[in-house]
Design an enzyme around this catalytic site. Structure first.
Site, PDB file in Angstrom:
ATOM      1  N   GLY A 115       0.816  -1.234   0.047  1.00  0.00           N
ATOM      2  CA  GLY A 115      -0.070  -0.245  -0.007  1.00  0.00           C
ATOM      3  C   GLY A 115       0.891   1.289   0.025  1.00  0.00           C
ATOM      4  O   GLY A 115       0.392   2.396   0.511  1.00  0.00           O
ATOM      5  N   SER A 116       2.032   1.123  -0.707  1.00  0.00           N
ATOM      6  CA  SER A 116       2.611   2.581  -0.445  1.00  0.00           C
ATOM      7  C   SER A 116       2.106   3.433  -1.575  1.00  0.00           C
ATOM      8  O   SER A 116       2.219   4.506  -1.342  1.00  0.00           O
ATOM      9  CB  SER A 116       4.287   2.343  -0.950  1.00  0.00           C
ATOM     10  OG  SER A 116       4.301   1.719  -2.259  1.00  0.00           O
ATOM     11  N   ASN A 117       1.593   3.195  -2.748  1.00  0.00           N
ATOM     12  CA  ASN A 117       0.722   4.125  -3.433  1.00  0.00           C
ATOM     13  C   ASN A 117      -0.338   4.675  -2.753  1.00  0.00           C
ATOM     14  O   ASN A 117      -0.696   5.689  -3.017  1.00  0.00           O
ATOM     15  CB  ASN A 117       0.560   3.358  -4.899  1.00  0.00           C
ATOM     16  CG  ASN A 117       1.694   3.306  -5.771  1.00  0.00           C
ATOM     17  OD1 ASN A 117       2.078   4.242  -6.337  1.00  0.00           O
ATOM     18  ND2 ASN A 117       2.124   2.040  -5.651  1.00  0.00           N
ATOM     19  N   ARG A 176     -16.002 -15.126  -9.743  1.00  0.00           N
ATOM     20  CA  ARG A 176     -15.490 -13.804  -9.614  1.00  0.00           C
ATOM     21  C   ARG A 176     -16.476 -12.861  -9.811  1.00  0.00           C
ATOM     22  O   ARG A 176     -16.384 -11.594  -9.289  1.00  0.00           O
ATOM     23  CB  ARG A 176     -14.243 -13.799 -11.072  1.00  0.00           C
ATOM     24  CG  ARG A 176     -13.600 -12.659 -11.117  1.00  0.00           C
ATOM     25  CD  ARG A 176     -12.510 -12.445  -9.519  1.00  0.00           C
ATOM     26  NE  ARG A 176     -11.910 -13.459  -9.469  1.00  0.00           N
ATOM     27  CZ  ARG A 176     -10.700 -13.409  -9.829  1.00  0.00           C
ATOM     28  NH1 ARG A 176     -10.019 -12.441 -10.344  1.00  0.00           N
ATOM     29  NH2 ARG A 176      -9.714 -14.417  -9.715  1.00  0.00           N
ATOM     30  N   MET A 190      -3.889  -7.005  -6.891  1.00  0.00           N
ATOM     31  CA  MET A 190      -3.321  -8.159  -7.598  1.00  0.00           C
ATOM     32  C   MET A 190      -4.333  -9.144  -7.965  1.00  0.00           C
ATOM     33  O   MET A 190      -4.143 -10.324  -7.568  1.00  0.00           O
ATOM     34  CB  MET A 190      -2.151  -8.794  -7.159  1.00  0.00           C
ATOM     35  CG  MET A 190      -0.822  -7.753  -6.982  1.00  0.00           C
ATOM     36  SD  MET A 190      -0.586  -6.886  -8.379  1.00  0.00           S
ATOM     37  CE  MET A 190       0.977  -6.833  -8.520  1.00  0.00           C
ATOM     38  N   LEU A 224     -10.028  -8.103 -12.154  1.00  0.00           N
ATOM     39  CA  LEU A 224     -11.575  -7.507 -12.190  1.00  0.00           C
ATOM     40  C   LEU A 224     -12.348  -8.292 -13.287  1.00  0.00           C
ATOM     41  O   LEU A 224     -11.859  -8.418 -14.341  1.00  0.00           O
ATOM     42  CB  LEU A 224     -11.837  -6.162 -12.354  1.00  0.00           C
ATOM     43  CG  LEU A 224     -10.927  -5.343 -11.382  1.00  0.00           C
ATOM     44  CD1 LEU A 224     -10.736  -3.892 -11.595  1.00  0.00           C
ATOM     45  CD2 LEU A 224     -11.993  -5.588  -9.758  1.00  0.00           C
ATOM     46  N   HIS A 229       1.049   0.613 -13.317  1.00  0.00           N
ATOM     47  CA  HIS A 229       1.860  -0.462 -13.413  1.00  0.00           C
ATOM     48  C   HIS A 229       3.302  -0.189 -13.632  1.00  0.00           C
ATOM     49  O   HIS A 229       3.685   0.902 -14.286  1.00  0.00           O
ATOM     50  CB  HIS A 229       1.331  -1.034 -14.808  1.00  0.00           C
ATOM     51  CG  HIS A 229       1.788  -2.307 -15.397  1.00  0.00           C
ATOM     52  ND1 HIS A 229       1.652  -3.413 -14.744  1.00  0.00           N
ATOM     53  CD2 HIS A 229       3.020  -2.545 -16.190  1.00  0.00           C
ATOM     54  CE1 HIS A 229       2.530  -4.264 -15.030  1.00  0.00           C
ATOM     55  NE2 HIS A 229       3.436  -3.859 -16.009  1.00  0.00           N
ATOM     56  N   LEU A 259      -5.520  -7.324 -20.082  1.00  0.00           N
ATOM     57  CA  LEU A 259      -4.367  -7.122 -19.033  1.00  0.00           C
ATOM     58  C   LEU A 259      -3.531  -5.940 -19.010  1.00  0.00           C
ATOM     59  O   LEU A 259      -2.955  -5.853 -20.281  1.00  0.00           O
ATOM     60  CB  LEU A 259      -3.445  -8.352 -19.134  1.00  0.00           C
ATOM     61  CG  LEU A 259      -2.766  -8.467 -17.914  1.00  0.00           C
ATOM     62  CD1 LEU A 259      -2.829  -8.528 -16.509  1.00  0.00           C
ATOM     63  CD2 LEU A 259      -1.816  -9.707 -18.212  1.00  0.00           C
ATOM     64  N   GLU A 298       6.232   6.396  -9.124  1.00  0.00           N
ATOM     65  CA  GLU A 298       4.841   5.816  -8.874  1.00  0.00           C
ATOM     66  C   GLU A 298       4.382   6.749  -7.831  1.00  0.00           C
ATOM     67  O   GLU A 298       3.024   7.477  -8.117  1.00  0.00           O
ATOM     68  CB  GLU A 298       4.719   4.393  -8.328  1.00  0.00           C
ATOM     69  CG  GLU A 298       5.166   3.378  -9.202  1.00  0.00           C
ATOM     70  CD  GLU A 298       4.724   2.078  -8.871  1.00  0.00           C
ATOM     71  OE1 GLU A 298       4.294   1.306  -9.705  1.00  0.00           O
ATOM     72  OE2 GLU A 298       4.829   1.849  -7.591  1.00  0.00           O
TER      73      GLU A 298
HETATM   74  C1  GAR Z   1       3.137  -1.206  -7.458  1.00  0.00           C
HETATM   75  O1  GAR Z   1       4.665  -1.130  -7.868  1.00  0.00           O
HETATM   76  C2  GAR Z   1       2.228  -1.245  -8.732  1.00  0.00           C
HETATM   77  O2  GAR Z   1       2.725  -0.492  -9.658  1.00  0.00           O
HETATM   78  C3  GAR Z   1       2.143  -2.564  -8.842  1.00  0.00           C
HETATM   79  O3  GAR Z   1       2.060  -3.171  -7.450  1.00  0.00           O
HETATM   80  C4  GAR Z   1       2.993  -2.559  -6.827  1.00  0.00           C
HETATM   81  C5  GAR Z   1       2.033  -2.056  -5.494  1.00  0.00           C
HETATM   82  O4  GAR Z   1       2.762  -1.591  -4.382  1.00  0.00           O
HETATM   83  N1  GAR Z   1       1.210  -3.130  -9.605  1.00  0.00           N
HETATM   84  C6  GAR Z   1       1.230  -4.035 -10.731  1.00  0.00           C
HETATM   85  O5  GAR Z   1       2.192  -4.671 -11.067  1.00  0.00           O
HETATM   86  C7  GAR Z   1       0.069  -3.975 -11.534  1.00  0.00           C
HETATM   87  N2  GAR Z   1       0.393  -5.098 -12.705  1.00  0.00           N
HETATM   88  P1  GAR Z   1       2.121  -0.869  -3.383  1.00  0.00           P
HETATM   89  O6  GAR Z   1       1.381  -2.020  -2.565  1.00  0.00           O
HETATM   90  O7  GAR Z   1       3.358  -0.337  -2.463  1.00  0.00           O
HETATM   91  O8  GAR Z   1       1.335   0.494  -3.444  1.00  0.00           O
END
Ligand code: GAR
Length: 207
Positions: free
Chosen positions: A13-15, A66, A91, A94, A110, A145, A175
């Site tokens: 969840g850093s984003n 799903r 991950m 949907l 991404h 995808l 990001e």
């Molecule tokens: C991020 O690097 C994001 O780009 C990637 O998962 C990570 C989540 O990090 N997403 C994908 O690869 C989607 N295909 P976070 O949980 O620290 O935000």
């Protein structure tokens, strides 16, 4: 009116944190009102709680399909009057029903320059392939995808002596900078989709 945002996250969840931090400046023009996860151990849920944001985990194994799982999520989003779904390391693919219910209102980030290195390991796949340039993409989610119209991209060079860990750190930094910007543009109604292309409209005269 401020947009009501749900962030979907499966892991660290850093984003999500970057969005919360950016919103403290009052500049996002949206409210993060819900954090949703398919993983009860997602640290993103803890971040939500710490920031007094409603955190919801739903266990996919309790649903036969799903579609059933996603329709429960849709119910939740409707109850919360969500305008925008922000996928931040969610991950879990949907269903087409979910995508069409929130058409053009789902953003994804991404960690590669799409359309290269789609999938769950964008950073490592680019690193192992030996590309000299990679980056980050923010795009609208569609039925495919990592395939929807691209909103923002930022590239970076991979230096020959750097490790995968160095690259991951650089990617995450980008990001955390560009995802809040893309969300802000959405919240300000400044994203105009024309086929595969997304125009970012000027803030004052939206054209
Ligand atoms: C991020 O690097 C994001 O780009 C990637 O998962 C990570 C989540 O990090 N997403 C994908 O690869 C989607 N295909 P976070 O949980 O620290 O935000």
């Amino acid at each position: 009116m401020k947009k009501r945002i749900a962030v979907f996250a499966s892991g660290f969840g850093s984003n999500l944190q970057a969005l919360i931090d950016y919103n403290r400046t009052g500049d996002l023009n949206g409210d993060i009102v819900l954090v949703f996860s398919n993983n009860k151990d997602a640290y993103a849920l803890r971040r939500a709680e710490e920031n007094k944001i409603k955190a919801v985990f739903m266990d996919p194994s309790e649903y036969d399909t799903r579609e059933e799982y996603d329709s429960k999520i849709i119910e939740l989003l409707e109850k919360e009057k969500i305008d925008l779904v922000v996928l931040a390391g969610y991950m879990f693919v949907l269903s087409p029903g979910f995508i069409s219910r929130f058409k053009n209102r789902i953003l994804n980030i991404h960690p590669s320059l799409l359309p290269s290195f789609k999938g769950a390991h964008g950073i490592k796949d680019a690193f192992d392939y030996g590309v000299k340039v990679t980056g980050v993409t923010v795009h609208f989610a569609d039925e495919g995808l990592d395939s929807g119209p691209i909103i923002l991209q930022e590239a970076l060079n991979i230096n020959q002596d750097e490790s995968l860990e160095d690259l991951e750190e650089k990617i995450h930094k980008i990001e955390h900078k560009i995802y809040p910007l893309a969300v802000k543009y959405f919240c300000e109604d400044r994203l105009k989709i024309e086929g595969r292309k997304v125009k970012i409209l000027d803030k004052n005269n939206k054209k």
